[in-house]
Write an enzyme that holds these catalytic residues in place. Structure first.
Site, mmCIF file in Angstrom:
data_model
loop_
_atom_site.group_PDB
_atom_site.id
_atom_site.type_symbol
_atom_site.label_atom_id
_atom_site.label_comp_id
_atom_site.label_asym_id
_atom_site.label_seq_id
_atom_site.Cartn_x
_atom_site.Cartn_y
_atom_site.Cartn_z
ATOM 1 N N HIS A 8 0.846 -1.189 0.000
ATOM 2 C CA HIS A 8 0.000 0.000 0.000
ATOM 3 C C HIS A 8 0.886 1.245 0.000
ATOM 4 O O HIS A 8 2.070 1.181 0.350
ATOM 5 C CB HIS A 8 -0.922 -0.001 1.225
ATOM 6 C CG HIS A 8 -2.083 -0.934 1.085
ATOM 7 N ND1 HIS A 8 -2.676 -1.545 2.171
ATOM 8 C CD2 HIS A 8 -2.772 -1.354 0.000
ATOM 9 C CE1 HIS A 8 -3.679 -2.293 1.748
ATOM 10 N NE2 HIS A 8 -3.745 -2.201 0.432
ATOM 11 N N GLY A 35 1.793 -2.507 -10.075
ATOM 12 C CA GLY A 35 2.465 -1.505 -10.897
ATOM 13 C C GLY A 35 3.472 -0.599 -10.239
ATOM 14 O O GLY A 35 4.662 -0.641 -10.552
ATOM 15 N N THR A 37 4.575 -0.451 -7.096
ATOM 16 C CA THR A 37 5.522 -1.166 -6.235
ATOM 17 C C THR A 37 6.624 -1.793 -7.082
ATOM 18 O O THR A 37 7.813 -1.672 -6.765
ATOM 19 C CB THR A 37 4.793 -2.236 -5.396
ATOM 20 O OG1 THR A 37 3.798 -1.597 -4.597
ATOM 21 C CG2 THR A 37 5.762 -2.993 -4.508
ATOM 22 N N SER A 54 -1.614 -1.354 -11.186
ATOM 23 C CA SER A 54 -1.586 -0.948 -9.779
ATOM 24 C C SER A 54 -2.757 -1.633 -9.075
ATOM 25 O O SER A 54 -3.743 -2.020 -9.710
ATOM 26 C CB SER A 54 -1.662 0.567 -9.638
ATOM 27 O OG SER A 54 -2.943 1.030 -9.985
ATOM 28 N N GLY A 55 -2.653 -1.771 -7.748
ATOM 29 C CA GLY A 55 -3.683 -2.478 -6.986
ATOM 30 C C GLY A 55 -5.092 -1.962 -7.215
ATOM 31 O O GLY A 55 -5.995 -2.733 -7.550
ATOM 32 N N ASP A 60 -4.137 -6.363 -7.854
ATOM 33 C CA ASP A 60 -4.347 -7.401 -6.839
ATOM 34 C C ASP A 60 -5.120 -8.573 -7.433
ATOM 35 O O ASP A 60 -4.818 -9.737 -7.171
ATOM 36 C CB ASP A 60 -5.128 -6.843 -5.640
ATOM 37 C CG ASP A 60 -4.424 -5.709 -4.926
ATOM 38 O OD1 ASP A 60 -3.184 -5.645 -4.991
ATOM 39 O OD2 ASP A 60 -5.115 -4.886 -4.307
ATOM 40 N N ASP A 80 -1.390 -1.448 4.794
ATOM 41 C CA ASP A 80 -1.527 -0.331 5.721
ATOM 42 C C ASP A 80 -2.828 -0.549 6.491
ATOM 43 O O ASP A 80 -3.908 -0.275 5.974
ATOM 44 C CB ASP A 80 -1.557 0.986 4.961
ATOM 45 C CG ASP A 80 -1.787 2.187 5.849
ATOM 46 O OD1 ASP A 80 -1.831 2.020 7.090
ATOM 47 O OD2 ASP A 80 -1.928 3.305 5.327
ATOM 48 N N HIS A 87 -9.962 -0.280 -2.704
ATOM 49 C CA HIS A 87 -10.043 -1.602 -3.322
ATOM 50 C C HIS A 87 -9.962 -2.721 -2.275
ATOM 51 O O HIS A 87 -9.496 -3.818 -2.551
ATOM 52 C CB HIS A 87 -8.947 -1.759 -4.379
ATOM 53 C CG HIS A 87 -7.553 -1.656 -3.831
ATOM 54 N ND1 HIS A 87 -7.056 -0.511 -3.276
ATOM 55 C CD2 HIS A 87 -6.567 -2.565 -3.762
ATOM 56 C CE1 HIS A 87 -5.816 -0.722 -2.872
ATOM 57 N NE2 HIS A 87 -5.495 -1.971 -3.147
ATOM 58 N N ASP A 90 -10.864 -6.284 -3.141
ATOM 59 C CA ASP A 90 -9.835 -7.005 -3.898
ATOM 60 C C ASP A 90 -8.766 -7.564 -2.966
ATOM 61 O O ASP A 90 -8.272 -8.681 -3.154
ATOM 62 C CB ASP A 90 -9.163 -6.088 -4.922
ATOM 63 C CG ASP A 90 -10.134 -5.531 -5.947
ATOM 64 O OD1 ASP A 90 -11.225 -6.099 -6.101
ATOM 65 O OD2 ASP A 90 -9.786 -4.521 -6.589
ATOM 66 N N ARG A 96 -8.046 -14.298 0.829
ATOM 67 C CA ARG A 96 -8.859 -15.517 0.813
ATOM 68 C C ARG A 96 -8.256 -16.561 -0.118
ATOM 69 O O ARG A 96 -8.156 -17.739 0.228
ATOM 70 C CB ARG A 96 -10.289 -15.184 0.382
ATOM 71 C CG ARG A 96 -11.208 -16.383 0.333
ATOM 72 C CD ARG A 96 -12.608 -15.988 -0.176
ATOM 73 N NE ARG A 96 -13.338 -17.158 -0.568
ATOM 74 C CZ ARG A 96 -13.207 -17.802 -1.727
ATOM 75 N NH1 ARG A 96 -12.362 -17.386 -2.638
ATOM 76 N NH2 ARG A 96 -13.920 -18.873 -1.983
#
Length: 122
Positions: A8, A35, A37, A54-55, A60, A80, A87, A90, A96
């Protein structure tokens, strides 16, 4: 191993520092990241990273899809916990999937370091 790295926004500096500390371990594996990261790890650490979106834009979920297909072996997701994420569904779905498919998942630096030390000792 195929390792996904996700962080995050408020954890990106921690991820860069982590990747620098464990560069000798990470360089031996196939790295994937969301992306921004992935871009930061490539630029500041010098590791080769295959990047997804990106997430918040679906990264994700892309990693989750690869995981469900048996194409991810370990996830390091520095979350975080004090900031609401747009999101979050996601993120929950990815966690999970890790549980369903028995994929090791680190959501904090303590767990991530334990996993890196285990990989280093192999």
């Amino acid at each position: 191993m195929r390792i996904a790295l996700i962080a995050h926004d408020k954890k990106k500096d921690d991820m860069i520092d982590f990747a620098k500390r464990y560069k000798d371990v990470l360089i031996e594996h196939e790295l994937y990241a969301t992306g921004t990261t992935g871009k930061l790890i490539s630029e500041f650490v010098g590791l080769s990273v295959s990047r997804f979106l990106s997430g918040p834009l679906g990264g994700d979920q892309q990693i989750g899809a690869r995981l469900a297909q048996g194409e991810m072996d370990l996830i390091i997701f520095l979350r975080d916990p004090l900031t609401s994420q747009p999101h979050e569904p996601d993120v929950t779905a990815l966690i999970r999937l890790c549980d369903v498919h028995c994929i090791p998942l680190a959501t904090n630096l303590g767990t991530a370091e334990v996993l890196m030390k285990a990989l280093k000792s192999r």
